[in-house]
Scaffold this motif. Structure first.
Motif, PDB file in Angstrom:
ATOM      1  N   SER A   1      -5.636  -1.377  -4.136  1.00 43.16           N
ATOM      2  CA  SER A   1      -4.500  -1.867  -4.927  1.00 43.16           C
ATOM      3  C   SER A   1      -3.503  -0.738  -5.207  1.00 43.16           C
ATOM      4  O   SER A   1      -2.302  -0.975  -5.317  1.00 43.16           O
ATOM      5  N   PHE A   2      -4.011   0.495  -5.308  1.00 45.70           N
ATOM      6  CA  PHE A   2      -3.121   1.654  -5.474  1.00 45.70           C
ATOM      7  C   PHE A   2      -2.236   1.797  -4.222  1.00 45.70           C
ATOM      8  O   PHE A   2      -1.010   1.943  -4.314  1.00 45.70           O
ATOM      9  N   CYS A   3      -2.876   1.710  -3.047  1.00 44.31           N
ATOM     10  CA  CYS A   3      -2.119   1.811  -1.789  1.00 44.31           C
ATOM     11  C   CYS A   3      -1.127   0.654  -1.680  1.00 44.31           C
ATOM     12  O   CYS A   3       0.032   0.836  -1.302  1.00 44.31           O
ATOM     13  N   ASP A   4      -1.605  -0.537  -2.020  1.00 40.37           N
ATOM     14  CA  ASP A   4      -0.774  -1.741  -1.918  1.00 40.37           C
ATOM     15  C   ASP A   4       0.493  -1.591  -2.767  1.00 40.37           C
ATOM     16  O   ASP A   4       1.599  -1.908  -2.331  1.00 40.37           O
ATOM     17  N   GLU A   5       0.335  -1.039  -3.984  1.00 41.54           N
ATOM     18  CA  GLU A   5       1.503  -0.907  -4.861  1.00 41.54           C
ATOM     19  C   GLU A   5       2.461   0.156  -4.321  1.00 41.54           C
ATOM     20  O   GLU A   5       3.678  -0.004  -4.414  1.00 41.54           O
ATOM     21  N   GLY A   6       1.893   1.223  -3.731  1.00 44.58           N
ATOM     22  CA  GLY A   6       2.747   2.235  -3.113  1.00 44.58           C
ATOM     23  C   GLY A   6       3.615   1.592  -2.037  1.00 44.58           C
ATOM     24  O   GLY A   6       4.811   1.898  -1.909  1.00 44.58           O
ATOM     25  N   LEU A   7       3.038   0.655  -1.284  1.00 46.11           N
ATOM     26  CA  LEU A   7       3.793   0.012  -0.201  1.00 46.11           C
ATOM     27  C   LEU A   7       4.799  -1.006  -0.740  1.00 46.11           C
ATOM     28  O   LEU A   7       5.860  -1.208  -0.151  1.00 46.11           O
ATOM     29  N   HIS A   8       4.481  -1.632  -1.873  1.00 44.14           N
ATOM     30  CA  HIS A   8       5.488  -2.497  -2.519  1.00 44.14           C
ATOM     31  C   HIS A   8       6.720  -1.667  -2.865  1.00 44.14           C
ATOM     32  O   HIS A   8       7.854  -2.071  -2.603  1.00 44.14           O
ATOM     33  N   LEU A   9       6.470  -0.499  -3.452  1.00 43.85           N
ATOM     34  CA  LEU A   9       7.587   0.365  -3.859  1.00 43.85           C
ATOM     35  C   LEU A   9       8.389   0.807  -2.636  1.00 43.85           C
ATOM     36  O   LEU A   9       9.626   0.774  -2.638  1.00 43.85           O
TER      37      LEU A   9
END
Ligand code: NAD
Length: 715
Positions: free
Chosen positions: A510-518
């Protein structure tokens, strides 16, 4: 002989008094109010004998010398409303040690075991320190709990060693075994056994009747000078910046310690002690010390005591472990197991592969030998415990199998069916899969009660955590067995239930996923990376995906989708952005660090720079408030943790916190993914901020209604 509660005081015919600390009802001596009462009474007895007194020896009747501050007491002090309350208590401790130090006769610490924190502060108030060579270990580890040594530990060690040499002891909280302590100037002499230690203590007192702390002498100069000396002044001008670079300004304790070291060196003894206590009282109130004490002390101790291990099952001793697959993980598991003195059979598809896996142990041990950390005999013994093979027959007397072959359901199923007939009927099977459901893998084993997940982290020999995953049918005996194995190899186990990505891989995702959202919203990638680090993550989300390999994350995503279809589940949707963008990156040939091309470009000289194509693809000029970027990256992990609790993957806050800090480097000063809620200001503050993020950025930030119920159930 006089007994003051837990302190025995005996004065012999030579006028030497021996004070033996033995606090009743406690396995170890600790610094609390009871200790203060005993110390007061003991000091009164000593003073009453002042005319006959030639010297004092302080030692302990426990296995350890003294364990340090009483953490329960420290927590109580945290609750005190008045700032002065903690300060007064602390000054009482100091007054006693000052009296001991200024008795006017030589005082010796006879250190028969570990003297940590407050225990070593007692030793520092003594004029001479003799330590048992094999048993003693000393240190001031308060910094690791967000505190500072406040019973004179900073003031005295700076006066003893000088500002610069006291850094490892105070700012890093390093522990010193007896020999290292002698080399560092923390103890004066070593002894081989208790009798030898007491003889040496007496001999020193009789030979040094005028002894007292050198820093009481009129013209005593701190080694290397005080904070105003040119060398120290120059060093102190840069040190706070260097420290900040290391702590990113997130840890108040090392900064406070450095301030006390500098300030206390420039003033008289009494004022120095006051400075130390004032900084301590402030640290005591910091949310960081609350979080660190809660997680790194209490919860870590609970894990060591087996809190998530089923009760009523006798402790197991594991004698032989079979490791299947001698690749990156298998070779590390084999090494860590053999290091603990447990025999290993390391199996791969060929003996050459298995030997290559064993070479890993050979290389680590050769380095240890060269550095003098291991003897040739120890190296030979450890290597002798690793048997390599390509044959299933050699697994027949293993108690536990750890499977670490490629991440492929069909291969793992095939291997399980092929090997089981060769095993003892009681043999436990653990799979090191990082993502595949344990319940699904267990279908190939005749007795799923003896099947369980044992998720190690890479590199295995350096990572202290193992995530134990219970499948739907894993038995309590099996869980207890592998819990014991993990502790036997000196690692810390957390226990979770089956679910996609279990706990650690899921929340890390989820940390990686949020980085990619940004990234896809057009935020500059350098800003994303830097803010993640400023929040305390070891590296940014783009860096870490390159390290793990984008290709691997894509494959895991594909497998998850396929398994969701096959098992009619929907675990995957939460990481949709990760799935989509990792696929896109791989299509562009940007598969991760291994190929030199991922979110970063990797040059032959080892340097790296963000791939310029990211700006072309995603923009990179979108401005989002810094606090929003920071909180989005952190809240996603916390909310995913709460979701793991709601789904029953996690059953304790303890396992969530420890798993996050030791599994993927979630910032320790927050106390871990669950303690983060308190660190942030409590449930209301956390829920209010999550609501703001949800309103601005979407439903990924919505909290389950049951947050309060989940928290109450776990507290
Ligand atoms: P790897 O590719 O480095 O090693 C796999 C090894 O298994 C190879 O040496 C291969 O020859 C051997 N192998 C294949 N089939 C075999 C068979 N039938 N019998 C015996 N050996 C066989 O893989 P790895 O990175 O060590 O990963 C192994 C497992 O650990 C995977 O399930 C992976 O998901 C999991 N895992 C990996 C990491 C990581 O960071 N790499 C972390 C945690 C868990």
């Amino acid at each position: 002989m006089l007994v003051s509660g837990g302190f025995v005081y005996a004065l012999d015919s030579d006028g030497i008094a021996v004070v033996t600390m033995d606090m009743p009802g406690q396995a170890v001596n600790t610094m609390n109010e009871t200790y203060c009462d005993y110390m007061d009474e003991t000091l009164n007895s000593i003073k009453a004998d002042r005319d006959k007194l030639k010297g004092v020896i302080i030692t302990s009747a426990k296995k350890t010398f003294f364990a340090g501050g009483d953490i329960n007491k420290i927590l109580e002090q945290k609750q005190l409303e008045a700032w002065d309350g903690a300060f007064e208590l602390n000054m009482r401790l100091k007054k006693q040690l000052n009296e001991l130090e200024a008795l006017g006769v030589p005082v010796v610490a006879a250190i028969n075991g570990a003297a940590m924190g407050g225990g070593f502060e007692i030793c520092l108030a003594c004029h001479y320190r003799i330590a048992l060579e094999l048993e003693a270990v000393v240190g001031l580890p308060e910094v690791s709990l967000g505190l500072l040594p406040a019973a004179g530990g900073i003031v005295r060690s700076v006066r003893l060693l000088g500002i610069q040499r006291a850094f490892p002891l105070l700012v890093e909280g390093k522990r010193f075994k007896a020999v290292a302590a002698l080399e560092a100037g923390l103890v004066h002499e070593l002894a081989s056994n208790v009798d030898d230690m007491m003889l040496k203590a007496r001999a020193w007192i009789l030979a040094t009747p005028q002894a007292q702390q050198p820093w009481f002498a009129k013209h005593y100069k701190i080694p290397g000078g005080d904070g105003f000396s040119p060398a120290n002044a120059m060093m102190l001008a840069g040190a706070p910046a260097m420290l900040r670079q290391k702590t990113r300004g997130l840890l108040p304790a090392p900064e406070a310690i450095l301030a006390v070291m500098a300030e206390s060196s420039c003033v008289g003894y009494e004022a120095a002690m006051m400075i130390e206590s004032r900084y301590f009282s402030e640290l005591l109130r910091s949310p960081e010390s609350t979080s660190l004490i809660n997680t790194m002390y209490f919860q870590m101790n609970e894990i060591s005591a087996g809190a998530s291990r089923p009760s009523g099952i006798a402790k197991n001793k594991i004698t032989k472990v079979g490791v299947l697959g001698a690749g990156m993980m298998g070779r590390g598991i084999a090494y860590s197991t053999a290091l603990s003195g447990t025999a290993v059979v390391l199996k791969d598809i060929s003996i050459e592969n298995a030997e290559k896996g064993k070479d890993y142990s050979r290389q680590i041990l050769a380095k240890a030998l060269a550095r003098g950390r291991k003897t040739q005999e120890q190296v030979d013994q450890i290597l002798g415990l690793i048997e390599t093979t390509e044959s299933n027959e050699d697994l027949s007397d293993c108690d536990l199998i750890i499977e670490a072959v490629f991440e492929d359901v069909e291969l793992k199923h095939k291997l399980t069916r092929e090997i089981e007939p060769f095993l003892k009927p009681s043999c436990i099977w653990g799979s090191n899969t990082s993502t595949l459901p344990i319940t699904l893998l267990a279908e190939a084993f005749s007795d799923p009660a003896r099947f369980i997940g044992l998720h190690f982290f890479s590199p295995v020999d350096k990572m202290a955590l193992v995530e134990i995953i219970c499948g739907e049918q894993s038995g309590d005996d099996t869980l207890a067995y592998v819990y014991d194995y993990v502790q036997q190899i000196s690692k810390s186990p957390i226990v979770v239930n089956d679910g996609r990505g279990f706990y650690t891989s899921r929340v890390f995702g989820s940390f990686c996923d949020e980085g990619l959202h940004l990234l896809s919203e057009g935020v500059n990638p350098a800003i994303i990376e830097n803010i993640a680090k400023a929040a305390g993550m070891p590296v940014g989300p783009l860096s870490v995906m390159d390290e793990v390999e984008i290709e691997l994350m894509r494959k895991v995503g594909d497998t998850n989708l396929e398994l969701d279809r096959r098992l009619d589940q929907d675990f995957h949707s939460v990481h949709a952005k990760l799935q989509d963008l990792s696929k896109e990156m791989c299509e562009l040939g940007r598969t991760g660090r291994g190929t030199g091309k991922g979110f970063y470009d990797y040059a032959a000289d080892g340097s790296k720079s963000l791939w310029l194509g990211l700006a072309e693809k995603f923009g990179g000029t979108e401005v989002i408030p810094t606090e929003d970027i920071r909180d989005r990256l952190m809240f996603r992990q916390v909310i995913e943790t709460i979701d793991c609790m709601r789904r029953g993957v996690l059953e304790s806050a303890r396992d969530a916190n420890i798993g996050s800090i030791f599994g993927w480097g979630f910032p320790a000063h927050t106390g871990g993914t669950f303690q983060f809620i308190d660190w942030f200001g409590g449930e209301d503050a956390f829920a209010a901020r999550a609501a703001q993020l949800e309103a601005s950025y979407g439903s990924r930030f919505s909290l389950p209604e049951s947050l309060v119920a989940i928290k109450a159930a776990l507290d």
